[in-house]
Design a protein around this motif. Structure first.
Motif, PDB file in Angstrom:
ATOM      1  N   LEU B 140       0.826  -1.200   0.000  1.00  0.00           N
ATOM      2  CA  LEU B 140       0.000   0.000   0.000  1.00  0.00           C
ATOM      3  C   LEU B 140       0.866   1.257   0.000  1.00  0.00           C
ATOM      4  N   LEU B 141       1.893   1.200   0.821  1.00  0.00           N
ATOM      5  CA  LEU B 141       2.831   2.309   0.933  1.00  0.00           C
ATOM      6  C   LEU B 141       3.483   2.602  -0.413  1.00  0.00           C
ATOM      7  N   TRP B 142       3.920   1.557  -1.085  1.00  0.00           N
ATOM      8  CA  TRP B 142       4.564   1.742  -2.386  1.00  0.00           C
ATOM      9  C   TRP B 142       3.587   2.260  -3.420  1.00  0.00           C
ATOM     10  N   LYS B 143       2.411   1.670  -3.400  1.00  0.00           N
ATOM     11  CA  LYS B 143       1.435   2.045  -4.417  1.00  0.00           C
ATOM     12  C   LYS B 143       1.049   3.515  -4.300  1.00  0.00           C
ATOM     13  N   THR B 144       0.878   4.015  -3.086  1.00  0.00           N
ATOM     14  CA  THR B 144       0.406   5.379  -2.918  1.00  0.00           C
ATOM     15  C   THR B 144       1.551   6.344  -2.629  1.00  0.00           C
ATOM     16  N   VAL B 145       2.075   6.290  -1.446  1.00  0.00           N
ATOM     17  CA  VAL B 145       3.018   7.307  -0.983  1.00  0.00           C
ATOM     18  C   VAL B 145       4.254   7.409  -1.868  1.00  0.00           C
ATOM     19  N   LEU B 146       4.751   6.278  -2.363  1.00  0.00           N
ATOM     20  CA  LEU B 146       5.995   6.325  -3.111  1.00  0.00           C
ATOM     21  C   LEU B 146       5.794   6.460  -4.615  1.00  0.00           C
ATOM     22  N   LEU B 147       4.879   5.677  -5.180  1.00  0.00           N
ATOM     23  CA  LEU B 147       4.831   5.566  -6.643  1.00  0.00           C
ATOM     24  C   LEU B 147       3.674   6.314  -7.291  1.00  0.00           C
ATOM     25  N   ASP B 148       2.859   7.005  -6.517  1.00  0.00           N
ATOM     26  CA  ASP B 148       1.752   7.736  -7.127  1.00  0.00           C
ATOM     27  C   ASP B 148       2.302   8.752  -8.138  1.00  0.00           C
TER      28      ASP B 148
ATOM     29  N   PHE C  45      12.936   5.552   5.410  1.00  0.00           N
ATOM     30  CA  PHE C  45      12.149   6.755   5.150  1.00  0.00           C
ATOM     31  C   PHE C  45      10.689   6.497   4.781  1.00  0.00           C
ATOM     32  N   PRO C  46      10.397   5.537   3.883  1.00  0.00           N
ATOM     33  CA  PRO C  46       8.981   5.305   3.554  1.00  0.00           C
ATOM     34  C   PRO C  46       8.141   4.992   4.794  1.00  0.00           C
ATOM     35  N   VAL C  47       8.741   4.237   5.718  1.00  0.00           N
ATOM     36  CA  VAL C  47       8.016   3.888   6.939  1.00  0.00           C
ATOM     37  C   VAL C  47       7.793   5.144   7.777  1.00  0.00           C
ATOM     38  N   PHE C  48       8.860   5.930   7.879  1.00  0.00           N
ATOM     39  CA  PHE C  48       8.761   7.185   8.625  1.00  0.00           C
ATOM     40  C   PHE C  48       7.665   8.071   8.021  1.00  0.00           C
ATOM     41  N   TRP C  49       7.676   8.141   6.692  1.00  0.00           N
ATOM     42  CA  TRP C  49       6.700   8.991   6.010  1.00  0.00           C
ATOM     43  C   TRP C  49       5.268   8.500   6.253  1.00  0.00           C
TER      44      TRP C  49
END
Lengths: 363, 314, 293
Positions: B140-148, C45-49
């Motif tokens: 979920l993190l990758w799909k939204t926060v990182l790769l949106d 960082f992704p986790v922190f974010w």
């Protein structure tokens, strides 16, 4: 207190293969300290573990105080053991470690505490009773292991290389302590070591084992003076006895062109053999002047000199046979060095003579 | 090893018993093992035998009564299915690609962490966190926060370099999933290889230093051969775990577009739970098992080697 | 050596080495330390974010230029709870706790049997256990679904408890076996000479030695059970869904609310992240079946 008897006791790991302990016959007299000594693989530890009930006895029997213990579990043999790595329970304090075997035997608390206190006093552990083993030094751990054995007041103490994890100074000190304590308590003790100095200094009697077989069982002086075979002769004593295969001559044997006469009974026992193994301890050579007549002294060339202060050991090879080496004890501050010639003569009264094939002592 | 220990057999089974353990003793020893063994057989083996059985049937859940025995026709269908071949290839790329990249990155990180520096424990803790995150949350993190494409951090970072606006998930679905996998599995490889580095006997390294070896040749001649076993173990374990990956595919791409990012677990899931084709999905399951067995064969050997090495030491 | 004795405490710490000669070396170390910190932060960082975003308002979360300074709020967590995460959390806890307890209950005796009192077939059994971990889950999901459906256990949390136990048991047996093997054989022999019965030896001597290992094993089982998704999504629905299942449903319905999604994801991940931090020294040992210590 008890007599311990190994009666043709054997341990066979794999049927058909050479037994680890082969028909061992050994009697430990009541109150004696007997040392089992031998090189690795000799079966000394296995023999001890058979007595402890940690290895099965596949043939023969073992008796403690006249009772056959072949089918008796360890805990009912009335023995206490000190392991090489001490086997202290890491989660228990020193006092709890020492009290554990008593607790398992249902002894009441006050008596337990009293016995632990006594043993701790004897071993100088009183101030450490509340510590865990990991907060102790190696020597202290060793003493706790001893203490745990003592509080049991068993019929027999078993010790499996109890000093091998200590440093050299500590080892000598503890060696004396154990011997002294054993004398005082008069508990029969079987002690395993690979160190022949430990064996000679501690044992009332010493059993030398090799390849699972008992080579000789005797008091230390007897082992030294009358080794029963060439193996014992070479194993006991440091530096080791010189063992030389020599051809027969009319009145004895020849070494480096020198005739060494043999006593009458020996040469009778030697019969018609044309070769004999002659054992000469380093201290049984006499250093002669190098000018002496070469038909009466053996000429050799020094390779190494070990100067020990009060005495020295000369490692040399024969002048006319470089493949034969000898060790000779000399006085302290000896003047010879590498490459120097020396002349030696064996003391004819101190020769050990063995059959060159079987290694058995003659006569 | 000291002299006396050598005389003893390695296994403690000789302690306090007869050489041939009698029957009652044998059962007493085996007894504690049985509940776990029986439980595992029931939960893992019986379903697999059923899978074998179902794979020989034509059976669709939405058509009750359609169940019939068809021998190997399901397998024929599976191999004739061009999508299945694509998916199988995806699986290989996804698994091996992620594992190999994770191992290389993990090795670099392990080498970094094998030195003394301030806060090493904290850095290690930070590094392993991605591995611990619930895979669904990580995806979920990758799909939204990182790769949106518009709001994602990756495009934000790339904006100065003219890389903004990339639709990562739809343009590079397989790579996107792999990025998430690598992010999660690199820490595991790092931990494994760090354990390897730390098990390296220091006297060897000291001997090399005394012998005048440079840092690089020490690494190549001593460290790398020592790490070999750990690297192999990492590759094999990573393969076994990653070949079963489902969560990230399900969360990030649903295998799409088409089957461009689907792997076998996801495809089988689709066939079974969206297509309700029990027979075919069972047949595909069997194929996956066969493929895994090949990898597992290596794994078992490797673990067995470590295992017997440990026996010698005991 | 089977038995190690740590160095006695009375050995003195060596004195600090003279400083000047080490300067060159430590300069390199400092730089590599900085690199390690940067990489560590990048990975984290992704986790922190995610955690940061979970404390934002949606307006702060949904910006083209990421915002670091904002007014923190717990609103999103309230939102997750009012969306009904409660029962899912309870299910996850049940599945995790009970499967882990069951693993320990079955696994400790098994690990004991295969390590300290092995019989002839022990190795075969060990390799049977490990081979089950190599059987892909997808290969068994179909019959499991069919059987669970037939016995009316679909959407039942105890189904997951049983499956998670089966999933973790092989790892646990192997891992605990490696801890049991670390118990020195001399200790057990000493205990038998001392006359301690088996159960007392286990309780008083073996257990204190291996309890850190058992604890680590339990934590690893907790991590796997809590994170498991495949069985959960296929075998449960409204009643027995676990947190990962909740998260999936939440995305579909709340797709655009990043802050709230982050809050939900943080809640899902937090317990296992903490468990993993605690167990980090034993993680590898567990995942490599005890092959690596």
């Amino acid at each position: 207190m008890a007599e311990v008897v190994f009666d043709q006791a054997s341990r066979i790991y794999t049927p058909g293969a050479k037994p680890a302990v082969d028909r061992l016959d050994l009697t430990v007299a009541d109150g004696d300290l007997v040392v089992l000594v031998g090189p690795s693989g000799s079966g000394k530890s296995t023999a001890l573990r058979m007595l402890a009930g940690l290895e099965p006895i596949d043939a023969g029997s073992v008796r403690i105080d006249g009772r056959d213990v072949v089918d008796v579990p360890s805990k009912d043999r009335d023995i206490a053991m000190v392991f090489q790595n001490y086997a202290l329970y890491p989660s228990k304090t020193v006092a709890e470690n020492m009290a554990f075997p008593l607790k398992m035997r249902g002894m009441d608390k006050d008596e337990r505490a009293q016995r632990v206190r006594q043993a701790a006093e004897m071993l100088g552990l009183t101030e450490y009773l509340d510590r865990k083993p990991k907060a102790l030094s190696g020597g202290q751990r060793q003493r706790v292991a001893m203490g745990r054995a003592i509080v049991r007041e068993p019929q027999v103490f078993l010790m499996d290389e109890p000093l091998s994890n200590l440093d050299a100074k500590m080892r000598v000190q503890t060696r004396a302590q154990i011997a002294e304590m054993q004398n005082r308590l008069e508990v029969s003790t079987v002690y395993v070591t690979h160190d022949q100095v430990e064996a000679m200094t501690m044992g009332d009697k010493v059993a030398v084992l090799a390849n699972g077989q008992l080579q000789q069982y005797a008091t230390p002086p007897e082992l030294y003076d009358r080794p029963k075979n060439a193996f014992v002769a070479g194993f006991i004593g440091s530096p080791a006895m010189n063992l030389l295969d020599l051809p027969r001559s009319s009145s004895g044997v020849t070494l480096g062109g020198v005739e060494i006469p043999l006593p009458r009974d020996v040469s009778d026992a030697a019969g018609s053999r044309d070769k004999l193994t002659i054992g000469i301890r380093p201290e049984d050579w006499v250093l002669e002047s190098t000018d002496a007549d070469s038909s009466t002294v053996v000429k050799a060339v020094v390779d190494v000199v070990e100067e020990l202060g009060s005495e020295s050991y000369l490692y040399a090879h024969l002048a006319d046979d470089t493949s034969t080496s000898v060790v000779v004890r000399g006085p302290g501050r000896v003047k010879v060095r590498f490459g120097d010639p020396i002349a030696v003569r064996p003391n004819p009264d101190a020769l050990h003579v063995f059959d060159a094939e079987t290694g058995e002592r003659l006569p | 090893m000291t002299a006396t220990l050598e005389e003893r057999p390695a296994a403690p089974e000789n302690a306090g018993g007869k050489p041939a353990i009698d029957k009652a003793e044998g059962w007493r020893r085996r007894g504690p093992l049985l509940p776990a063994l029986i439980f595992t057989i029931i939960v893992t083996q019986i379903p697999f035998i059923l899978t074998l059985y179902y794979s020989l049937q034509s059976w669709n859940l939405v058509r009750p009564g359609s169940q019939e025995f068809v021998w190997f026709s399901n397998y024929g269908d599976v191999f004739a299915d061009s999508q299945f071949r694509t998916v199988a290839l995806n699986t290989v790329i996804m698994t091996l690609g992620s594992v190999l990249i994770a191992v290389v990155l993990g090795l670099l990180l392990a080498l970094l962490l094998n030195r003394q520096f301030a806060g090493r424990g904290i850095v290690r803790t930070l590094l392993i966190t991605p591995f611990l995150i619930t895979p669904v949350a990580a995806a979920l993190l990758w799909k939204t926060v990182l790769l949106d494409p518009t709001l994602g951090l990756i495009n934000f970072v790339l904006t100065p370099f003219g890389g903004s606006g990339t639709e990562w998930i739809s343009q590079f679905p397989l790579a996107s999933v792999m990025a998430a996998l690598i992010w999660q599995w690199t820490p595991f490889m790092m931990l494994l290889l760090l354990a390897g580095l730390q098990s390296m006997p220091t006297d060897q390294l000291e001997a090399a230093r005394v012998d005048g070896a440079s840092a690089w040749s020490t690494f190549r001649e001593l460290t790398l051969p020592h790490l070999r076993r750990f690297i192999e173990l990492g590759v094999v374990l990573g393969t076994i775990y990653l070949v079963n990956i489902f969560d990230q595919v399900y969360m990030m791409t649903q295998g799409g577009p088409g089957v461009a990012s689907a792997n076998l677990p996801f495809y089988i899931y689709q066939r079974a739970f969206l297509g309700f084709d029990i027979g075919q999905s069972a047949a595909m399951g069997v194929v996956v098992v066969i493929l895994t067995l090949i990898a597992a064969n290596f794994a078992l050997r490797l673990i067995f080697r470590s295992f017997s090495g440990e026996q010698e030491a005991a | 050596m089977a038995v190690t004795t740590s160095t006695p405490p009375d050995t003195q710490e060596p004195a600090a080495p003279p400083e000047p000669r080490r300067q060159k070396r430590s300069a390199a170390n400092v730089w590599l330390g900085v690199v390690a910190w940067i990489v560590g932060i990048a990975f984290f960082f992704p986790v922190f974010w995610m955690v940061l975003t979970s404390f934002k308002q949606e307006t702060d979360a949904y910006t083209t230029t990421p915002k670091i300074i904002f007014e923190p709020t717990l609103e999103q967590y309230e939102g997750v709870f009012s969306a009904g995460v409660g029962p899912y959390l309870v299910n996850s806890v049940i599945a995790t706790v009970f499967s882990t307890l069951l693993v320990l209950l079955l696994g400790i005796p098994a690990a004991f049997a295969v390590s300290l009192r092995p019989v002839k077939k022990t190795q075969d059994v060990l390799f049977f256990f490990i081979s089950t971990k190599m059987l892909p889950v997808v290969a068994v999901i179909v019959p499991i679904y069919v059987v669970v459906n037939q016995i009316g256990m679909l959407d039942n949390i105890w189904t997951l408890v049983v499956l998670y136990t089966g999933m973790n048991l092989p790892i646990a047996v192997w891992m605990m076996r490696s801890f049991f093997l670390e118990v020195p054989g001399e200790l057990l022999e000493q205990a038998s000479i001392d006359g301690a019965p088996l159960w007392r030896t286990l309780r008083e001597i073996v257990l204190p030695i291996i309890s850190p290992g058992i604890f680590a094993t339990a934590l690893i089982c907790v991590i796997f059970a809590w994170n498991e998704f495949f069985f959960a999504v296929n075998l449960t629905a409204a009643n027995a869904g676990t947190v990962p299942v909740f998260l999936v449903g939440f995305i579909t319905s709340e797709g655009l609310y990043w802050a709230q999604l982050s809050a939900a994801a943080t809640m899902a991940a937090l317990p296992v992240v903490i468990a993993g931090w605690v167990a980090q020294n034993k993680l590898v040992q567990g995942l490599s079946f005890g092959a690596v210590k």
